[in-house]
Design an enzyme around this catalytic site. Structure first.
Site, PDB file in Angstrom:
ATOM      1  CE  LYS A  95     -42.205  32.951 -23.972  1.00 57.30           C
ATOM      2  NZ  LYS A  95     -42.230  32.380 -25.344  1.00 57.30           N
TER       3      LYS A  95
ATOM      4  CE  LYS B 182     -39.818  25.602 -28.493  1.00 56.44           C
ATOM      5  NZ  LYS B 182     -39.564  26.976 -28.932  1.00 56.44           N
TER       6      LYS B 182
ATOM      7  CB  THR C   9     -42.479  29.391 -27.673  1.00 58.55           C
ATOM      8  OG1 THR C   9     -41.479  28.762 -28.485  1.00 58.55           O
ATOM      9  CG2 THR C   9     -43.200  28.327 -26.867  1.00 58.55           C
TER      10      THR C   9
END
Length: 315
Positions: free
Chosen positions: A254, A186, A112
């Site tokens: 993150k 995502k 990701t």
């Protein structure tokens, strides 16, 4: 040797396609197992070689850099931690995978990461007559083990379709559009999960305060409108105080940070996302970044000066 981006080659199979893999952490290790069991030749690189030893024992080969992985592969997968890691293992001019990839080879980044970085990788690969796909995944450690991951793919649709025999060993691939669109999907997925996890844990906190048996509570709501994949994956783990990472808090922070950065550039206000990120950052502040995302319960427990652990045996 046939390559994944060749339009005239036979369909991808273990007999004609060599695979490379960069990153064998919680997710990558299980994903590699599926490829090895299917009979693919697999060359690995990870920063700590010992973590790959079980895969090497099963027949995988080792290479000392991403570039040398790519030199022995037709399709190179990566699943690492942060966008800076992606940039290093793919685009480093000497040791990066693209530096070692032969023309017509394919890069598949399953980390990701930043949508803009996915577009940059796609352009760099195209300049070398290679192809690239951004293909982040959802499903956690269980999905990786069971081969039931949801894969969000961005790039050339023809390339994604050609890779389906490999993707099918890992889960279900969904083509989302051009370069970066897999990453955008995502990130939207993470926005949804973030608030879902807050809701799941707030419900547990409330049910506990109301004196409910938490095991019965989760069973009762799991088949109603409050049921969710997050509840299925993490409800019992939370009650069992099992905070082993299916997905690290550090990595979720993150991801949510990338989402918020994209929101700023889009002019979007998503207050639920911002709240969830702050709660997860509080876990990092308490040294809990290497726990799984279900450890969010610890932050809510601290805010309410209570613990679900005291009712574990009765739950």
């Amino acid at each position: 040797m046939a390559t994944a981006s060749s339009t005239t080659a036979d369909p991808i199979s273990p007999s004609n396609t060599r695979l490379g893999w960069i990153g064998t952490g919680v997710m990558g290790r299980s994903m590699c197992l599926h490829l090895l069991k299917a009979g693919y030749a697999l060359t690995l690189f990870t920063r700590t070689r010992s973590k790959s030893q079980p895969l090497l024992d099963l027949g995988a080969a080792w290479a000392p850099s991403p570039a040398l992985v790519a030199a022995q592969s037709d399709v190179v997968f990566s699943i690492v931690g942060y966008p800076s890691d992606v940039r290093h293992v793919i685009l480093h001019p000497v040791s990066g995978a693209l530096a070692g990839l032969e023309p017509a080879g394919t890069l598949v980044d399953m980390t990701t990461s930043d949508p803009s970085l996915a577009a940059e990788i796609h352009a760099a690969a195209a300049a070398k007559s290679c192809s690239s796909v951004d293909a982040p995944v959802s499903g956690g450690d269980r999905g990786a083990r069971d081969g039931t991951l949801t894969i969000f793919a961005g790039g050339e649709e023809q390339t994604v379709n050609r890779l389906k025999p490999i993707f099918s060993l890992l889960g279900k691939v969904n083509y989302m559009g051009g370069p970066g669109k897999g990453q955008f999907c995502k990130l939207a997925n993470q926005v949804t999960i973030a608030s879902t996890m807050v809701g799941l844990i707030e419900g547990l906190i409330y049910a506990h305060k109301a004196g409910l048996n938490l095991g019965l509570y989760l069973d009762a709501i799991s088949t109603g409108a409050a049921g969710s994949k997050s509840l299925d994956l993490y409800g019992k783990r939370i009650l069992d105080r099992d905070f082993e990472p299916g997905f690290f808090v550090n990595h979720f922070v993150k991801d949510l940070g990338i989402c918020l950065k994209e929101c700023q550039s889009m002019g979007l206000a998503l207050p639920g996302l911002a709240l969830a990120q702050q709660l997860y950052i509080s876990l990092k502040a308490h040294g809990e970044g290497d726990l799984g995302t279900q450890a969010l319960v610890l932050a809510l427990e601290r805010m309410n000066n209570m613990s679900l652990e005291t009712v574990k045996e009765n739950a």
